[in-house]
Design a protein around this motif. Structure first.
Motif, PDB file in Angstrom:
ATOM      1  N   VAL A 162       0.810  -1.219   0.000  1.00  0.00           N
ATOM      2  CA  VAL A 162       0.000   0.000   0.000  1.00  0.00           C
ATOM      3  C   VAL A 162       0.843   1.269   0.000  1.00  0.00           C
ATOM      4  O   VAL A 162       0.329   2.349  -0.262  1.00  0.00           O
ATOM      5  CB  VAL A 162      -0.970   0.046   1.207  1.00  0.00           C
ATOM      6  CG1 VAL A 162      -1.949  -1.102   1.139  1.00  0.00           C
ATOM      7  CG2 VAL A 162      -0.230   0.040   2.520  1.00  0.00           C
ATOM      8  N   CYS A 163       2.147   1.174   0.287  1.00  0.00           N
ATOM      9  CA  CYS A 163       2.982   2.375   0.402  1.00  0.00           C
ATOM     10  C   CYS A 163       3.034   3.097  -0.950  1.00  0.00           C
ATOM     11  O   CYS A 163       3.416   2.516  -1.951  1.00  0.00           O
ATOM     12  CB  CYS A 163       4.389   2.011   0.853  1.00  0.00           C
ATOM     13  SG  CYS A 163       5.432   3.462   1.092  1.00  0.00           S
ATOM     14  N   PRO A 164       2.634   4.381  -0.983  1.00  0.00           N
ATOM     15  CA  PRO A 164       2.621   5.082  -2.273  1.00  0.00           C
ATOM     16  C   PRO A 164       4.019   5.508  -2.719  1.00  0.00           C
ATOM     17  O   PRO A 164       4.222   5.850  -3.866  1.00  0.00           O
ATOM     18  CB  PRO A 164       1.751   6.306  -1.991  1.00  0.00           C
ATOM     19  CG  PRO A 164       1.885   6.545  -0.534  1.00  0.00           C
ATOM     20  CD  PRO A 164       2.114   5.212   0.107  1.00  0.00           C
ATOM     21  N   VAL A 165       4.971   5.519  -1.799  1.00  0.00           N
ATOM     22  CA  VAL A 165       6.332   5.948  -2.132  1.00  0.00           C
ATOM     23  C   VAL A 165       7.304   4.810  -1.822  1.00  0.00           C
ATOM     24  O   VAL A 165       6.901   3.675  -1.602  1.00  0.00           O
ATOM     25  CB  VAL A 165       6.715   7.215  -1.346  1.00  0.00           C
ATOM     26  CG1 VAL A 165       5.878   8.389  -1.792  1.00  0.00           C
ATOM     27  CG2 VAL A 165       6.579   6.990   0.134  1.00  0.00           C
ATOM     28  N   GLY A 166       8.572   5.116  -1.779  1.00  0.00           N
ATOM     29  CA  GLY A 166       9.568   4.065  -1.563  1.00  0.00           C
ATOM     30  C   GLY A 166       9.983   3.914  -0.114  1.00  0.00           C
ATOM     31  O   GLY A 166      11.071   3.424   0.164  1.00  0.00           O
ATOM     32  N   ALA A 167       9.114   4.331   0.820  1.00  0.00           N
ATOM     33  CA  ALA A 167       9.504   4.266   2.229  1.00  0.00           C
ATOM     34  C   ALA A 167       9.551   2.839   2.732  1.00  0.00           C
ATOM     35  O   ALA A 167      10.254   2.537   3.686  1.00  0.00           O
ATOM     36  CB  ALA A 167       8.534   5.088   3.072  1.00  0.00           C
ATOM     37  N   LEU A 168       8.767   1.948   2.117  1.00  0.00           N
ATOM     38  CA  LEU A 168       8.759   0.548   2.512  1.00  0.00           C
ATOM     39  C   LEU A 168       9.024  -0.273   1.257  1.00  0.00           C
ATOM     40  O   LEU A 168       8.239  -0.230   0.313  1.00  0.00           O
ATOM     41  CB  LEU A 168       7.397   0.170   3.100  1.00  0.00           C
ATOM     42  CG  LEU A 168       7.085   0.724   4.489  1.00  0.00           C
ATOM     43  CD1 LEU A 168       5.593   0.819   4.691  1.00  0.00           C
ATOM     44  CD2 LEU A 168       7.693  -0.154   5.560  1.00  0.00           C
ATOM     45  N   VAL A 169      10.123  -0.986   1.226  1.00  0.00           N
ATOM     46  CA  VAL A 169      10.404  -1.838   0.064  1.00  0.00           C
ATOM     47  C   VAL A 169      10.944  -3.180   0.524  1.00  0.00           C
ATOM     48  O   VAL A 169      11.474  -3.315   1.624  1.00  0.00           O
ATOM     49  CB  VAL A 169      11.412  -1.204  -0.924  1.00  0.00           C
ATOM     50  CG1 VAL A 169      10.837   0.012  -1.595  1.00  0.00           C
ATOM     51  CG2 VAL A 169      12.715  -0.895  -0.241  1.00  0.00           C
ATOM     52  N   GLU A 170      10.801  -4.163  -0.351  1.00  0.00           N
ATOM     53  CA  GLU A 170      11.341  -5.482  -0.079  1.00  0.00           C
ATOM     54  C   GLU A 170      12.865  -5.412  -0.173  1.00  0.00           C
ATOM     55  O   GLU A 170      13.405  -4.843  -1.118  1.00  0.00           O
ATOM     56  CB  GLU A 170      10.840  -6.504  -1.113  1.00  0.00           C
ATOM     57  CG  GLU A 170       9.336  -6.686  -1.169  1.00  0.00           C
ATOM     58  CD  GLU A 170       8.671  -5.747  -2.160  1.00  0.00           C
ATOM     59  OE1 GLU A 170       9.324  -4.766  -2.582  1.00  0.00           O
ATOM     60  OE2 GLU A 170       7.499  -5.964  -2.474  1.00  0.00           O
ATOM     61  N   GLN A 171      13.525  -6.011   0.796  1.00  0.00           N
ATOM     62  CA  GLN A 171      14.993  -6.027   0.748  1.00  0.00           C
ATOM     63  C   GLN A 171      15.479  -6.782  -0.487  1.00  0.00           C
ATOM     64  O   GLN A 171      16.487  -6.420  -1.096  1.00  0.00           O
ATOM     65  CB  GLN A 171      15.566  -6.719   1.989  1.00  0.00           C
ATOM     66  CG  GLN A 171      15.330  -5.992   3.281  1.00  0.00           C
ATOM     67  CD  GLN A 171      16.475  -5.066   3.654  1.00  0.00           C
ATOM     68  OE1 GLN A 171      17.133  -4.526   2.789  1.00  0.00           O
ATOM     69  NE2 GLN A 171      16.684  -4.876   4.932  1.00  0.00           N
ATOM     70  N   ASN A 172      14.726  -7.867  -0.842  1.00  0.00           N
ATOM     71  CA  ASN A 172      15.270  -8.723  -1.892  1.00  0.00           C
ATOM     72  C   ASN A 172      14.946  -8.262  -3.306  1.00  0.00           C
ATOM     73  O   ASN A 172      15.233  -8.951  -4.263  1.00  0.00           O
ATOM     74  CB  ASN A 172      14.805 -10.179  -1.688  1.00  0.00           C
ATOM     75  CG  ASN A 172      13.304 -10.298  -1.634  1.00  0.00           C
ATOM     76  OD1 ASN A 172      12.594  -9.312  -1.777  1.00  0.00           O
ATOM     77  ND2 ASN A 172      12.817 -11.497  -1.420  1.00  0.00           N
ATOM     78  N   ARG A 173      14.331  -7.087  -3.461  1.00  0.00           N
ATOM     79  CA  ARG A 173      14.132  -6.595  -4.828  1.00  0.00           C
ATOM     80  C   ARG A 173      15.099  -5.460  -5.133  1.00  0.00           C
ATOM     81  O   ARG A 173      15.123  -4.928  -6.239  1.00  0.00           O
ATOM     82  CB  ARG A 173      12.710  -6.101  -5.026  1.00  0.00           C
ATOM     83  CG  ARG A 173      12.458  -4.756  -4.336  1.00  0.00           C
ATOM     84  CD  ARG A 173      11.169  -4.157  -4.754  1.00  0.00           C
ATOM     85  NE  ARG A 173      11.327  -3.368  -5.958  1.00  0.00           N
ATOM     86  CZ  ARG A 173      10.515  -2.384  -6.311  1.00  0.00           C
ATOM     87  NH1 ARG A 173       9.488  -2.093  -5.569  1.00  0.00           N
ATOM     88  NH2 ARG A 173      10.707  -1.707  -7.416  1.00  0.00           N
ATOM     89  N   LYS A 174      15.867  -5.064  -4.129  1.00  0.00           N
ATOM     90  CA  LYS A 174      16.663  -3.854  -4.297  1.00  0.00           C
ATOM     91  C   LYS A 174      17.718  -4.039  -5.379  1.00  0.00           C
ATOM     92  O   LYS A 174      18.438  -5.023  -5.406  1.00  0.00           O
ATOM     93  CB  LYS A 174      17.315  -3.476  -2.969  1.00  0.00           C
ATOM     94  CG  LYS A 174      16.298  -2.863  -2.025  1.00  0.00           C
ATOM     95  CD  LYS A 174      16.850  -2.623  -0.658  1.00  0.00           C
ATOM     96  CE  LYS A 174      17.935  -1.579  -0.691  1.00  0.00           C
ATOM     97  NZ  LYS A 174      18.617  -1.527   0.621  1.00  0.00           N
ATOM     98  N   GLY A 175      17.768  -3.080  -6.271  1.00  0.00           N
ATOM     99  CA  GLY A 175      18.775  -3.091  -7.321  1.00  0.00           C
ATOM    100  C   GLY A 175      18.549  -4.125  -8.400  1.00  0.00           C
ATOM    101  O   GLY A 175      19.426  -4.393  -9.203  1.00  0.00           O
ATOM    102  N   ARG A 176      17.344  -4.732  -8.424  1.00  0.00           N
ATOM    103  CA  ARG A 176      17.124  -5.796  -9.408  1.00  0.00           C
ATOM    104  C   ARG A 176      16.369  -5.346 -10.631  1.00  0.00           C
ATOM    105  O   ARG A 176      16.054  -6.154 -11.504  1.00  0.00           O
ATOM    106  CB  ARG A 176      16.363  -6.943  -8.762  1.00  0.00           C
ATOM    107  CG  ARG A 176      17.193  -7.675  -7.751  1.00  0.00           C
ATOM    108  CD  ARG A 176      16.497  -8.946  -7.406  1.00  0.00           C
ATOM    109  NE  ARG A 176      17.283  -9.750  -6.498  1.00  0.00           N
ATOM    110  CZ  ARG A 176      17.228 -11.063  -6.468  1.00  0.00           C
ATOM    111  NH1 ARG A 176      16.443 -11.691  -7.293  1.00  0.00           N
ATOM    112  NH2 ARG A 176      17.936 -11.734  -5.607  1.00  0.00           N
ATOM    113  N   GLY A 177      16.005  -4.066 -10.683  1.00  0.00           N
ATOM    114  CA  GLY A 177      15.313  -3.609 -11.881  1.00  0.00           C
ATOM    115  C   GLY A 177      14.301  -2.542 -11.552  1.00  0.00           C
ATOM    116  O   GLY A 177      13.870  -2.396 -10.417  1.00  0.00           O
ATOM    117  N   ARG A 178      13.942  -1.794 -12.569  1.00  0.00           N
ATOM    118  CA  ARG A 178      12.969  -0.725 -12.426  1.00  0.00           C
ATOM    119  C   ARG A 178      11.577  -1.274 -12.642  1.00  0.00           C
ATOM    120  O   ARG A 178      11.382  -2.215 -13.409  1.00  0.00           O
ATOM    121  CB  ARG A 178      13.273   0.354 -13.472  1.00  0.00           C
ATOM    122  CG  ARG A 178      14.577   1.068 -13.218  1.00  0.00           C
ATOM    123  CD  ARG A 178      14.569   1.670 -11.858  1.00  0.00           C
ATOM    124  NE  ARG A 178      15.519   2.749 -11.712  1.00  0.00           N
ATOM    125  CZ  ARG A 178      15.552   3.536 -10.642  1.00  0.00           C
ATOM    126  NH1 ARG A 178      14.701   3.352  -9.672  1.00  0.00           N
ATOM    127  NH2 ARG A 178      16.444   4.490 -10.552  1.00  0.00           N
TER     128      ARG A 178
END
Lengths: 750, 174
Positions: free
Chosen positions: A201-217
């Protein structure tokens, strides 16, 4: 229902039901009012002030997410006055936002970014100023929380309370307000169960999955709708991939995934996955082509069948494989090899009482989570149900917030107890006696449906035989049981039953409670750690069932199937999995698909010995499992992200499994079809074709079974303890930290 | 430490109003108040230190007009109205932006002078000045070589101790 309300939005007239908000009404005429704090499905708070609109006759701007429509209302959603107020809020947000869109994971999918662009906001109108310094929580293993990017919309706080553990909260007040956890501790220290709803539900990037970081736009993602296979609740799952690699899993329409579905996909790209078939040559497993491997499996099984008769060959199939595979395997063994020696590993989970269920009410009694959410009274049975099956907990929570009554029968489980109207908390192992007490109380007080009971074969007699309630053994006071019986009597009801850990006696009583009150349609949510246990039952992967499910002992059912398949269906042999692997079974050739008997079945040493003594063993699995190491031929199995087909959902509805990742491994149905073709069965071209064939054979929708009331054998003076933590649980799911620790403790004690 | 000299200016008054609102009434249930008031206070603080940047007065009026539009409740709208009212003294805000506090209320911007006509040359101001910014000699009868008291602008930091110490109110903002 009241008359629809007619109003004009930006000059366009629309009619919507009473109680609709302006924002929702605008959507009906294709007007998308900007919003940050509102999220469909969550109660609106009106805090972001982005959805402000002008209403004729009102001096102030009004928030359209909370304002309900009125007859004749005239609304403008995009005047310069409104745009200016919206820009003001965004300008202020940018003054606190440590936003560097070039490195943010949410870039391109960020709602702050989108509205900034759409409204032409001067990002640097106000210089950067934060009252509270930004902190980044990277300590949690799965979720990263960056308060510098947070825009205080509060969606995560709401969703965490609605379906999570309620660990995110607005802390402090006024200018110092921030979304954070108790004492600003990392998520894993405050009781987060990492369902990731907040990320969704987060509209911005304040909450993201650790395992998707840097894997693509996000704009590079291709999405595949499929179904989660980590337990029998089969949640909607969307897999996002970049370049044939999974980068993110997210919930589908249902809006919920637990941590297993959300984060449990890294094993799919493990380096030790099997990718090519292996054939044992000179004692070593060596790489081979699919042709060679399939030829060998077909020849060996046919030869052993020739030599030892139908009893000499058999198969064991995993309870998480697609329905198409289960059906084709059943057909392969019965038609091509003339044996019923095919059993499902799901026997360990649902076997003890699948027969009782089929005989009493049929699979039509199974319910999905949505049915539970719509129920008025719910009986939840099983300790640790909430933490092992988070989707079931969410269903109970949603039902509860709709006003449903909840009776919980569990010797522990503080979380569900907090939701319950009545919490029956028996001594461990006496749950069955409490259910007996419920039956007794219902009948004694005349709360049951007498006609429904009379319709059941053996019903009245079985109920009459239930003894008086023994509060002295269970520790649950009689009054509480009677109160529960009164609640259970009223309205649309459902039982949520945890199958792992429930013995057949417990399950029989749960069925009896359904039959007593005439609840035989979509009323039982059975929880099992396997993805497709009912598919195995319904499509004939159990030794005692033909597709339908039809009991194999039923002569008419066999004749029916014989007509459909154009061959004779034998009644014997029909060995179950444990029987096939038991001492002195006639089995000489075994085909194991997606199951690991050495690791899963009781007494691994004996199973290993028995498997080693086989003349031929073929194993198909993701990894070189304990069982696969013993095999003569090993075939790779596609993971759920590479499958094609359907699952037989918790309520019996077909749920799709789609290929998100392309792989040279064919879908599992195709491997079975190729084998069947080698053994002289007609070929299939697609999973859809298989599905079409078995659809015609299913009897799930029909009034269930012959209404045979389950037997309720009286429990002895001191009831045999139900094992708290079954010694041989299946490794895929249902494991909680607590049960692992307990298991470990038991091991140590031994 | 600053000694209260009893002198006010629009900035100190506005800062007081907004600080009071932030501490008492600001709930944070909608975004414009917490973010807007924090920004306004930051700007006021900058201005009162003489660190104001180009456009700060325009930013304040942006907050004054739009906070009233966007805020959810009366309290936020009232704070916005107060700010708008205060901004009618635009000349004073612009003076702060230029580095002067005309009323001598903002410590970082005020400098003091001794009004020679009123000074009795008691020397108490010199005694209390923490920075030794006051030169001059006390009056001694029959001696004519004493120097009049003078506040050195280079050393003065506007603390106001001398103002409070002066028994005849002979020290005022320059």
């Amino acid at each position: 229902m009241a008359e629809p309300v007619v109003l004009r939005i930006d000059g366009r007239e629309t009619a919507v039901p009473e109680g609709t908000t302006i924002l929702q009404a605008a959507a009906t005429v294709g007007i998308d009012i900007p919003h940050l704090c509102y999220f469909p499905g969550l109660p609106p708070t009106g805090s972001c002030r982005l959805c402000l609109v002008e209403v004729a006759g009102q001096q102030d701007l009004v928030p359209s997410c909370t304002q309900r429509v009125r007859e004749g209302m005239e609304v403008w959603t995009d005047t310069e006055r409104i745009r200016d107020a919206r820009r003001f809020v965004l300008e202020l947000l940018w003054s606190t936002h440590s936003g560097d869109c070039t490195t943010c994971e949410k870039c391109g999918a960020c709602e702050l970014q989108r509205y900034t662009y759409e409204l032409g906001v001067a990002k640097d109108r106000f210089p950067r100023h934060r009252t509270v310094p930004a902190t980044v929580d990277t300590a949690s293993p799965l979720i990263e929380r960056d308060s510098g990017l947070c825009i205080l919309c509060g969606r995560c706080v709401q969703v965490c309370h609605e379906q999570g553990q309620g660990v995110l909260e607005f802390m402090r007040r006024g200018m110092a307000m921030a979304v954070t956890t108790a004492l600003d501790r990392p998520l894993h220290e405050v009781g987060c169960d990492f369902c990731g709803s907040c990320i969704a539900v987060c509209p911005v990037g304040a909450l993201v999955e650790q395992n998707r970081k840097g894997r693509g736009r996000e704009w590079e993602f291709s999405s595949t709708k499929t179904t989660c296979v980590f337990c029998s609740l089969n949640c909607d799952l969307v897999l996002d991939t970049v370049g044939n690699k999974i980068v993110r899993a997210r919930p589908g329409n249902d809006g919920y995934l637990c941590a297993r579905g959300k984060f449990g996909w890294d094993f799919l790209s493990a380096r030790d996955r099997l990718t090519t078939p292996l054939i044992r040559r000179d004692g070593e497993l060596q790489e081979a082509t699919w042709e060679e491997a399939l030829d060998q499996v077909a020849q060996q099984l046919a030869a052993l069948r020739q030599a030892g008769g139908p009893a000499a060959v058999g198969g064991i199939v995993g309870g998480h494989l697609p329905s198409e595979t289960q059906y084709l395997l059943g057909k392969l063994f019965r038609v091509a090899l003339g044996t019923n020696n095919l059993d499902s590993a799901a026997r360990l989970a649902v076997g003890p009482w699948a027969s009782a269920l089929v005989a009493a009410v049929g699979l039509g009694a199974l319910a999905g989570p949505a049915d539970v959410e719509a129920a008025e009274v719910i009986l939840a049975v099983g300790a640790g149900l909430a933490e092992s099956y988070p989707r079931a907990r969410v269903a109970l929570k949603r039902a509860r917030s709709r006003g449903a009554k909840l009776v919980v029968l569990a010797h522990s489980d503080e979380e569900l107890a907090a939701l319950a109207d009545v919490h029956l908390r028996p001594k461990p192992g006496t749950e069955t006696l409490v259910l007996d007490g419920l039956i007794r109380a219902s009948v004694d007080q005349g709360l049951h449906d007498q006609e429904a009971l009379a319709r059941c074969r053996g019903g009245p007699a079985a109920v009459a035989a239930v003894g008086a309630y023994r509060a002295d053994l269970t520790g649950v006071p009689r009054e509480a049981v009677e109160e529960a019986a009164r609640l259970w009597a009223g309205g649309k009801g459902a039982i949520v039953l945890r199958l792992d850990g429930a013995d057949s006696a417990l399950a029989a009583r749960a069925l009896a409670l359904l039959l007593l009150t005439g609840r035989t349609k979509r009323a039982l949510l059975a929880l099992s750690p396997l993805a497709n246990p009912w598919g195995a039952v319904a499509l004939g992967a159990f030794a005692e069932f033909l597709p339908g499910p039809r009991p194999i002992v039923d002569r008419e059912a066999r004749a029916e199937l014989a007509r459909a398949w154009g061959t004779q269906i034998p009644e014997e042999p029909r060995l179950t999995g444990p029987e096939m692997l038991g001492e002195g079974s006639p089995i000489t050739g075994l085909y194991v698909v997606g199951a690991d008997p050495v690791a899963w079945f009781p007494d691994p040493g004996r199973v290993r010995k028995r498997l080693s003594s086989l003349k031929f063993l073929a194993v198909q699995d993701l990894f070189l499992t304990e069982t696969a190491r013993l095999a003569h031929v090993v075939l790779p199995l596609p993971a759920f992200s590479e499958e094609e087909g359907t699952l037989f959902g918790p309520g019996g509805e077909p749920l799709p499994l789609n290929r998100a990742v392309q792989t040279p491994i064919p879908p599992s149905w195709e491997v079975v079809a190729l084998l069947a073709a080698r053994l002289g069965c007609p070929p299939y071209r697609s999973a859809g074709e298989v599905q079409k064939e078995y659809r015609g054979l299913l009897k799930v929708g029909e009034p269930g079974g012959d209404m045979r009331f389950p037997e309720l054998p009286a429990m002895g003076e001191v009831p045999p303890p139900t094992p708290l933590f079954p010694r041989f649980s299946l490794p895929e799911a249902g494991w909680t930290q607590r049960s692992c620790l307990a298991q470990l403790a038991m091991e140590v004690r031994r | 430490m600053t000694v209260e000299t009893g002198v006010e200016c629009v900035l100190t008054r506005m800062t007081q109003v907004l600080t009071g609102f932030a501490q008492e009434g600001l709930c944070g249930r909608c975004l414009p108040c917490p973010l807007g008031v924090a920004q306004a206070l930051a700007i006021l603080r900058r201005l009162s230190r003489g660190e104001g940047v180009e456009g700060d007065v325009a930013r304040l009026s942006r907050i004054a007009t739009s906070l009233g539009e966007a805020a959810r409740c009366r309290r936020g709208k009232e704070a916005a109205r107060a700010l708008a009212g205060s901004l009618r003294d635009e000349a004073e805000y612009l003076a702060h932006l230029a580095g002067r506090c005309p009323n001598g209320a903002c410590r970082d911007l005020r400098r003091f002078r001794v009004v020679a006509e009123r000074c009795t040359m008691c020397g108490r101001c010199q005694e209390v000045c923490p920075r030794g910014a006051i030169v001059g000699d006390p009056y001694i009868p029959y001696r004519g070589d004493n120097r009049p008291y003078l506040i050195l602008e280079r050393k003065c930091d506007g603390c106001g101790h001398c103002v409070a110490a002066c028994p005849v109110r002979a020290i005022e903002p320059r």
